[in-house]
Design a protein around this motif. Structure first.
Motif, PDB file in Angstrom:
ATOM      1  N   GLN A  15       0.953  -1.175  -0.066  1.00  0.00           N
ATOM      2  CA  GLN A  15       0.014  -0.154   0.097  1.00  0.00           C
ATOM      3  C   GLN A  15       0.924   1.334  -0.186  1.00  0.00           C
ATOM      4  O   GLN A  15       0.367   2.125  -0.801  1.00  0.00           O
ATOM      5  N   ALA A  16       1.954   1.271   1.017  1.00  0.00           N
ATOM      6  CA  ALA A  16       2.680   2.399   0.859  1.00  0.00           C
ATOM      7  C   ALA A  16       3.231   2.782  -0.451  1.00  0.00           C
ATOM      8  O   ALA A  16       3.595   3.883  -0.795  1.00  0.00           O
ATOM      9  N   PHE A  17       3.851   1.732  -1.284  1.00  0.00           N
ATOM     10  CA  PHE A  17       4.468   1.809  -2.469  1.00  0.00           C
ATOM     11  C   PHE A  17       3.399   2.386  -3.521  1.00  0.00           C
ATOM     12  O   PHE A  17       3.407   3.265  -4.341  1.00  0.00           O
ATOM     13  N   ILE A  18       2.276   1.532  -3.559  1.00  0.00           N
ATOM     14  CA  ILE A  18       1.220   1.768  -4.668  1.00  0.00           C
ATOM     15  C   ILE A  18       0.702   3.228  -4.540  1.00  0.00           C
ATOM     16  O   ILE A  18       0.326   3.961  -5.644  1.00  0.00           O
ATOM     17  N   LYS A  19       0.299   3.705  -3.593  1.00  0.00           N
ATOM     18  CA  LYS A  19      -0.281   4.825  -3.397  1.00  0.00           C
ATOM     19  C   LYS A  19       0.740   6.147  -3.826  1.00  0.00           C
ATOM     20  O   LYS A  19      -0.076   7.241  -4.000  1.00  0.00           O
ATOM     21  N   THR A  20       1.852   5.879  -4.176  1.00  0.00           N
ATOM     22  CA  THR A  20       2.931   7.020  -4.571  1.00  0.00           C
ATOM     23  C   THR A  20       2.908   6.874  -6.076  1.00  0.00           C
ATOM     24  O   THR A  20       3.492   7.797  -6.706  1.00  0.00           O
ATOM     25  N   LEU A  21       2.160   6.172  -6.748  1.00  0.00           N
ATOM     26  CA  LEU A  21       2.398   5.841  -8.296  1.00  0.00           C
ATOM     27  C   LEU A  21       1.595   6.973  -9.130  1.00  0.00           C
ATOM     28  O   LEU A  21       0.096   7.262  -8.657  1.00  0.00           O
ATOM     29  N   ASP A 135      -2.796   2.126   6.023  1.00  0.00           N
ATOM     30  CA  ASP A 135      -1.466   3.147   5.909  1.00  0.00           C
ATOM     31  C   ASP A 135      -0.864   2.969   7.166  1.00  0.00           C
ATOM     32  O   ASP A 135      -0.282   3.893   7.658  1.00  0.00           O
ATOM     33  N   ARG A 136      -0.474   1.438   7.310  1.00  0.00           N
ATOM     34  CA  ARG A 136       0.257   1.355   8.492  1.00  0.00           C
ATOM     35  C   ARG A 136       1.584   2.023   8.560  1.00  0.00           C
ATOM     36  O   ARG A 136       2.271   2.378   9.412  1.00  0.00           O
ATOM     37  N   LEU A 137       2.327   1.883   7.511  1.00  0.00           N
ATOM     38  CA  LEU A 137       3.728   2.537   7.472  1.00  0.00           C
ATOM     39  C   LEU A 137       3.709   3.989   7.421  1.00  0.00           C
ATOM     40  O   LEU A 137       5.015   4.666   7.822  1.00  0.00           O
ATOM     41  N   ASP A 138       2.767   4.541   7.162  1.00  0.00           N
ATOM     42  CA  ASP A 138       2.692   6.076   7.609  1.00  0.00           C
ATOM     43  C   ASP A 138       2.586   6.389   9.024  1.00  0.00           C
ATOM     44  O   ASP A 138       3.116   7.383   9.378  1.00  0.00           O
ATOM     45  N   LYS A 139       1.829   5.482   9.509  1.00  0.00           N
ATOM     46  CA  LYS A 139       1.662   5.588  11.155  1.00  0.00           C
ATOM     47  C   LYS A 139       2.850   5.173  11.898  1.00  0.00           C
ATOM     48  O   LYS A 139       3.386   5.750  12.947  1.00  0.00           O
ATOM     49  N   PHE A 140       3.667   4.233  11.443  1.00  0.00           N
ATOM     50  CA  PHE A 140       4.660   3.297  12.077  1.00  0.00           C
ATOM     51  C   PHE A 140       5.775   3.279  10.951  1.00  0.00           C
ATOM     52  O   PHE A 140       5.954   2.039  10.676  1.00  0.00           O
ATOM     53  N   PRO A 141       6.558   4.074  10.684  1.00  0.00           N
ATOM     54  CA  PRO A 141       7.365   3.816   9.389  1.00  0.00           C
ATOM     55  C   PRO A 141       8.615   2.956   9.789  1.00  0.00           C
ATOM     56  O   PRO A 141       9.234   2.453   8.812  1.00  0.00           O
TER      57      PRO A 141
END
Length: 156
Positions: A15-21, A135-141
Motif C-alpha cells: 500500500q505504501a508503494f502503490i499509493k505513490t504511483l 496506511d500502516r507504514l505512514d503511522k509506524f514507519p
C-alpha cells in the motif's frame, strides 16, 4: 476510475508503494480471493492485497504490473521477504476481464514467464482490513517491511 486488487506480500509495504504511483487515486488495505472469514479475524485462504483505484488514462494495468515487479520476487511461491504463507502470495485480481487480459499479456511477454508465480485471477471476494492496517507504514514507519525504504519512496 477503474479498480484492481494487487497482492505483493505484506500489504503494509504494498500500500505504501502503490499509493505513490502516478494515476493511483485511492488505495485500501485488504484481503482477496479467500474461502472464508471467522469472527476472530482469521482470513482463510485470502491473499493480502491493496484495492487500487486508478485513472486508466494515466496508468494502465500493464504499468501497474511493471510497478508490482519492482517490489516482489515474482518467482517466490507464498513468500515475500521474511513473510511466509499463502496470504503472502502475489497476484492481480479484478472484476474486469480486460484487466486480467492485460495482466496476462504482461506476464506472457516476459522471457521468464514459465518461472513466474504471480496469480492473475478474477476477483472472487474482498474484505477490507482493519483500520490498524490502513496506511500502516505512514503511522509506524519503522515497522517491518519486505520492501526497502528507498524503493517505497521511489515514485514520490
Amino acid at each position: 476510475m477503474e479498480t484492481v486488487y494487487i497482492a505483493g506480500g505484506c500489504l503494509w509495504g504494498v500500500q505504501a508503494f502503490i499509493k505513490t504511483l502516478p494515476g493511483v487515486e485511492f488505495t485500501e488495505a485488504g484481503r482477496a480471493n479467500g474461502t472464508g472469514c471467522t469472527l476472530e479475524g482469521e482470513y482463510d485462504g485470502y491473499a493480502e492485497c491493496v484495492k487500487t483505484r486508478f485513472n486508466p488514462s494515466v496508468v494502465t494495468v500493464n504499468d501497474l504490473m511493471g510497478y508490482l515487479f519492482e517490489i516482489i520476487d515474482p518467482y517466490s511461491v507464498n513468500r515475500q521477504g521474511e513473510d511466509v504463507g499463502p496470504k503472502y502470495r502475489t497476484g492481480v485480481y479484478s472484476e474486469m476481464p480486460e484487466h486480467l487480459k492485460e495482466a496476462r499479456a504482461f506476464l506472457d511477454e516476459r522471457p521468464d514467464r514459465d518461472r513466474i508465480a504471480v496469480e492473475v485471477l478474477p476477483l472472487a471476494n474482498y474484505v477490507r482490513s482493519a483500520e490498524e492496517h490502513q496506511d500502516r507504514l505512514d503511522k509506524f514507519p519503522d515497522d517491518y517491511c519486505h520492501i526497502p525504504k528507498k524503493v517505497l519512496s521511489r515514485h514520490k
